[in-house]
Scaffold this motif. Structure first.
Motif, short mmCIF file in Angstrom:
data_model
loop_
_atom_site.label_atom_id
_atom_site.label_comp_id
_atom_site.label_asym_id
_atom_site.label_seq_id
_atom_site.Cartn_x
_atom_site.Cartn_y
_atom_site.Cartn_z
N GLY A 138 0.64 -1.07 -0.10
CA GLY A 138 -0.06 0.09 0.24
C GLY A 138 0.48 0.90 0.19
N ASP A 139 -0.06 2.23 0.21
CA ASP A 139 1.51 3.42 -0.54
C ASP A 139 1.49 3.33 1.34
OD1 ASP A 139 0.61 4.25 -2.80
OD2 ASP A 139 -1.64 5.32 -2.21
N LYS A 140 2.85 4.62 1.19
CA LYS A 140 3.43 4.66 2.49
C LYS A 140 3.63 6.27 2.57
CE LYS A 140 5.07 -0.08 3.40
NZ LYS A 140 4.34 -0.29 1.92
N THR A 141 4.34 6.47 3.91
CA THR A 141 4.27 8.22 3.65
C THR A 141 4.47 9.14 4.43
OG1 THR A 141 1.53 9.38 3.27
CG2 THR A 141 2.75 10.49 4.21
N ASN A 142 5.82 9.36 4.02
CA ASN A 142 6.93 10.39 5.38
C ASN A 142 5.59 11.67 5.26
OD1 ASN A 142 8.98 8.22 5.87
ND2 ASN A 142 9.39 8.83 4.08
N PHE A 143 5.26 12.10 5.91
CA PHE A 143 5.21 13.33 6.18
C PHE A 143 6.25 14.40 6.54
CE2 PHE A 143 1.65 11.12 7.76
CZ PHE A 143 1.08 10.86 6.97
N GLU A 144 6.87 15.27 5.80
CA GLU A 144 6.99 16.18 5.74
C GLU A 144 6.35 17.60 6.63
OE1 GLU A 144 9.35 17.41 1.98
OE2 GLU A 144 10.03 15.41 1.75
N ILE A 145 7.51 18.60 7.08
CA ILE A 145 6.96 19.62 7.90
C ILE A 145 6.35 20.83 7.27
CG2 ILE A 145 7.84 21.74 9.76
CD1 ILE A 145 8.15 18.53 10.68
N VAL A 204 2.76 12.95 23.83
CA VAL A 204 3.23 13.41 24.26
C VAL A 204 3.97 11.62 24.08
CG1 VAL A 204 6.31 14.40 24.80
CG2 VAL A 204 3.71 15.33 24.60
N TYR A 205 4.06 11.29 25.70
CA TYR A 205 4.65 9.77 25.70
C TYR A 205 4.69 9.50 24.76
CZ TYR A 205 6.76 12.15 30.20
OH TYR A 205 6.76 13.21 31.04
N ALA A 206 2.81 8.95 24.09
CA ALA A 206 2.78 8.14 22.86
C ALA A 206 3.55 7.67 22.22
CB ALA A 206 1.13 7.98 23.08
N LEU A 207 4.30 9.41 21.63
CA LEU A 207 4.61 10.10 19.93
C LEU A 207 5.50 8.59 19.62
CD1 LEU A 207 4.06 11.85 17.96
CD2 LEU A 207 6.63 13.07 18.74
N LYS A 208 5.43 8.07 18.51
CA LYS A 208 6.47 7.09 17.69
C LYS A 208 6.41 8.11 16.11
CE LYS A 208 4.59 3.28 19.82
NZ LYS A 208 4.73 3.34 21.12
N ASP A 209 8.22 7.62 15.83
CA ASP A 209 8.67 8.42 15.17
C ASP A 209 7.94 8.09 13.75
OD1 ASP A 209 9.22 5.67 14.54
OD2 ASP A 209 11.33 6.05 13.98
N ASN A 210 6.84 7.44 13.84
CA ASN A 210 6.34 7.39 12.38
C ASN A 210 4.71 7.91 12.47
OD1 ASN A 210 5.56 5.07 13.90
ND2 ASN A 210 5.22 3.64 11.98
N SER A 255 -3.24 22.86 21.61
CA SER A 255 -3.92 20.67 20.81
C SER A 255 -2.01 20.24 20.97
CB SER A 255 -4.45 20.81 20.14
OG SER A 255 -4.13 21.57 18.41
N VAL A 256 -2.87 18.87 20.94
CA VAL A 256 -1.90 17.88 20.27
C VAL A 256 -2.49 17.06 19.56
CG1 VAL A 256 0.46 16.41 20.62
CG2 VAL A 256 -0.02 18.35 21.81
N GLU A 257 -1.79 16.73 18.95
CA GLU A 257 -3.03 15.53 17.76
C GLU A 257 -1.65 14.48 17.68
OE1 GLU A 257 -5.20 14.60 14.08
OE2 GLU A 257 -5.18 16.39 14.33
N ILE A 258 -1.99 13.23 17.35
CA ILE A 258 -1.12 12.30 16.53
C ILE A 258 -1.70 11.34 15.75
CG2 ILE A 258 0.20 10.12 17.39
CD1 ILE A 258 1.44 11.48 19.51
N GLN A 259 -1.77 11.21 15.42
CA GLN A 259 -1.93 10.31 13.85
C GLN A 259 -1.06 9.49 13.29
OE1 GLN A 259 -2.87 12.52 10.62
NE2 GLN A 259 -4.95 11.67 10.32
N ARG A 260 -1.89 7.55 13.44
CA ARG A 260 -0.83 6.93 13.26
C ARG A 260 -1.90 6.08 12.20
NH1 ARG A 260 0.42 4.45 18.69
NH2 ARG A 260 1.55 6.04 18.60
N VAL A 269 4.92 4.94 7.09
CA VAL A 269 6.77 4.04 6.58
C VAL A 269 6.68 3.42 8.25
CG1 VAL A 269 8.71 4.36 6.20
CG2 VAL A 269 7.43 5.32 5.18
N ARG A 270 6.97 2.79 8.28
CA ARG A 270 7.54 1.79 9.97
C ARG A 270 8.67 2.22 9.93
NH1 ARG A 270 3.85 -0.68 6.48
NH2 ARG A 270 2.28 -2.45 7.09
N SER A 271 8.14 2.02 11.74
CA SER A 271 9.45 2.86 12.53
C SER A 271 10.58 0.86 12.34
CB SER A 271 9.24 2.78 13.79
OG SER A 271 8.79 1.36 14.36
N ASN A 272 10.47 -0.04 11.91
CA ASN A 272 11.62 -0.56 12.37
C ASN A 272 12.18 -1.51 10.72
OD1 ASN A 272 10.02 -1.97 9.95
ND2 ASN A 272 9.72 -4.17 11.58
#
Length: 139
Positions: free
Chosen positions: A21-28, A101-107, A123-128, A133-136
């Protein structure tokens, strides 16, 4: 025998398509109006995979021990490829902010907003999602 081999090849190809499937790197992404609410978004892995050396995104929790007791501070910062910066602070943030913030992962896609007039985080939002792209290192 040939039918079995053909069936195996078909199943293998179909299963590959099913997990691909599509994998995305979110640029700033930064949006900082003259007044009102500003927004920053991106992912740590998107910055790490970027060819530029300016982009940054982070959120952190700092805890200070004072005579009045422990205090927490939320600090979020993003810088885009053009060197534009967005920053917000929040003293003694709600526990939900701290947990995110503690739950934030690199991807994860990290998005935060703030009031332009006082730099206070709103606000702070984390989307998974499966499109990340997988972190491994798997792609």
């Amino acid at each position: 025998m040939k039918v079995a081999k053909l069936a195996f090849v078909c199943v293998t190809l179909l299963s590959t398509v099913a997990v691909a499937g599509d994998k995305t790197n979110f640029e700033i992404y930064l949006s900082i109006p003259a007044s009102g609410t500003a927004t920053a978004a991106g992912s740590i892995i998107g910055v790490q995979n970027s060819s530029d050396s300016k982009s940054v995104i982070q959120c952190q929790i700092k805890v200070d021990n004072t005579v009045l007791g422990a205090t927490q501070r939320l600090f979020c910062h993003a810088r885009d490829v053009n060197g534009n910066d967005g920053t917000c602070l929040l003293n003694n943030p709600p526990q939900a902010f701290v947990d995110l913030v503690y739950a934030l992962k690199d991807n994860d896609k990290l998005t935060f907003t703030w009031d332009v007039s006082n730099q206070q985080c709103k606000s702070v939002e984390i989307q998974r999602g499966s499109w990340q792209v997988r972190s491994n290192g798997a792609t």
